[in-house]
Design an enzyme around this catalytic site. Structure first.
Site, PDB file in Angstrom:
ATOM      1  N   LYS A 180      -6.167  18.950 -40.656  1.00 15.55           N
ATOM      2  CA  LYS A 180      -5.128  18.797 -41.831  1.00 15.55           C
ATOM      3  C   LYS A 180      -5.672  18.533 -43.192  1.00 15.55           C
ATOM      4  O   LYS A 180      -5.567  19.014 -44.342  1.00 15.55           O
ATOM      5  CB  LYS A 180      -3.862  18.000 -41.642  1.00 15.55           C
ATOM      6  CG  LYS A 180      -3.105  18.748 -40.442  1.00 15.55           C
ATOM      7  CD  LYS A 180      -2.178  17.727 -39.663  1.00 15.55           C
ATOM      8  CE  LYS A 180      -1.379  18.634 -38.455  1.00 15.55           C
ATOM      9  NZ  LYS A 180      -0.333  17.930 -37.611  1.00 15.55           N
TER      10      LYS A 180
ATOM     11  N   GLN B 187       1.045  11.776 -37.101  1.00 10.58           N
ATOM     12  CA  GLN B 187       0.478  12.419 -35.882  1.00 10.58           C
ATOM     13  C   GLN B 187       1.353  12.371 -34.903  1.00 10.58           C
ATOM     14  O   GLN B 187       1.339  11.388 -34.358  1.00 10.58           O
ATOM     15  CB  GLN B 187      -0.971  12.895 -35.687  1.00 10.58           C
ATOM     16  CG  GLN B 187      -1.482  13.731 -34.891  1.00 10.58           C
ATOM     17  CD  GLN B 187      -1.293  15.174 -35.245  1.00 10.58           C
ATOM     18  OE1 GLN B 187      -1.316  15.321 -36.372  1.00 10.58           O
ATOM     19  NE2 GLN B 187      -0.829  16.155 -34.271  1.00 10.58           N
TER      20      GLN B 187
ATOM     21  N   ASP C  29       6.212  17.041 -43.509  1.00 11.88           N
ATOM     22  CA  ASP C  29       5.992  17.739 -42.285  1.00 11.88           C
ATOM     23  C   ASP C  29       7.319  18.007 -41.624  1.00 11.88           C
ATOM     24  O   ASP C  29       7.433  18.519 -40.695  1.00 11.88           O
ATOM     25  CB  ASP C  29       5.304  16.697 -41.459  1.00 11.88           C
ATOM     26  CG  ASP C  29       4.714  17.426 -40.224  1.00 11.88           C
ATOM     27  OD1 ASP C  29       4.178  18.604 -40.288  1.00 11.88           O
ATOM     28  OD2 ASP C  29       4.549  16.740 -39.208  1.00 11.88           O
TER      29      ASP C  29
END
Ligand code: NAP
Length: 283
Positions: free
Chosen positions: A55, A99, A122
């Site tokens: 990322k 994450q 996200d």
């Protein structure tokens, strides 16, 4: 007739070029400011570390900055919430990526939901999910939103089509189903308690495999001319759907690898650029 290949790798590469130009334009108009993504990695899971690195690399490729936050595996929910609060209040940060998965002592849902809506690039908060489901503005959850972007790029029309989504996880199946409903598909959601799974899939104009088991969805369950979207990726380069026998009898399919996978990170940076533009230049 051979099927249309929904090439996520190519679309992600093309989108990166467009994003680079947008980041460049933003810098030029703001004394060099770029969108900034903060990535949070808790613990030492090697796969998670690799995803976070990928990322960060994607940010760099489009000229964006990323801030890497690493926390130890004994981090508490309170410590992680405090870090997220700090990033929420940092006006130089435009997107926050926590994450998944975090170590088990942490309340992951509480931490996801602590991310400010405008920085939830996200698409993991309940608020963002609810707003998206209601057709209100919110960033989409990265993998299903990436699938929607891929279908749109290839002009796959969902209007009135029967979509069968296999899987109902918070990051994939559930938001996928709501996005397809929002695009006027008639949606069936299947899961581990679904009875007669094959019969449901046989009805599908569009099948989404988000099960997490290699080639679990059999080619013979899928009707001729369907659109096949495979979110899975397993060792040996296979997905959740048995794809090989389908390539000359379906209308379109996502290859594994190179279909859905590249669109996930691409969507994360796409949404971060959007958030950065809004914060920096008020667009
Ligand atoms: P997950 O959280 O494990 O969810 C799997 C879903 O499949 C659950 O809803 C489960 O139902 C359902 N399921 C399990 N066994 C089933 C069965 N026998 N029949 C029907 N449904 C069944 O997985 P996920 O995170 O959603 O991921 C799904 C897949 O997508 C995995 O292959 C993963 O690697 C892939 N993925 C890819 C990306 C990407 O960037 N490309 C990102 C995320 C995930 P229950 O809810 O009833 O348990």
């Amino acid at each position: 007739m051979s099927a249309l290949v929904l090439d996520g790798k190519a679309l992600a590469a093309k989108t990166e070029q467009e994003l680079s130009a947008r980041v460049e334009a933003l810098k030029a108009g703001s004394n060099g400011q770029t969108p900034i993504l903060a990535t949070i990695l808790v613990g030492d899971d090697p796969a998670s570390a690799t995803y976070v690195k990928m990322k960060g690399n994607a940010c760099a490729r489009v000229g964006m900055e990323s801030v890497k936050v690493e926390m130890s595996s004994d981090t508490t929910t309170e410590q992680l919430l405090a870090k997220i609060d700090e990033l929420n209040n940092n006006s130089n940060v435009h997107g926050i990526l926590l994450q998944h998965p975090v170590p088990e002592q942490i309340d992951e849902r509480a931490c996801f939901d602590a991310i400010a809506l405008e920085k939830d690039v996200d698409g993991v908060t309940c608020l963002g999910f609810g707003r998206m489901s209601m057709g209100e503005e919110a960033y989409g959850c990265a993998t299903p939103k990436g699938i929607m972007r891929l279908l749109e790029a290839y002009e796959i029309d969902l209007n009135g089509k029967h979509a069968v989504v296999v899987g109902r996880s918070p990051i994939l199946g559930k938001p996928m189903a709501m996005m397809m409903l929002g695009a006027n598909a008639t949606v069936t959601i299947c899961h581990s308690r679904t009875q007669n799974l094959a019969d449901h899939i046989k009805q599908a104009d569009i099948v989404v495999g988000a099960v997490g088991r290699p080639e679990f969805i059999k080619a013979e369950w899928i009707k001729d001319g369907a659109v096949v979207v495979d979110a899975g990726y397993h060792p040996g380069g296979v997905g959740d759907i048995e794809l090989a026998p389908l390539t000359d009898r379906v209308a379109a399919y996502t290859p594994v690898p190179g279909g859905v996978g590249p669109m996930t990170i691409n969507t994360l940076i796409y949404q971060t650029v959007d958030s950065g533009e809004k914060a920096i230049s008020g667009q």
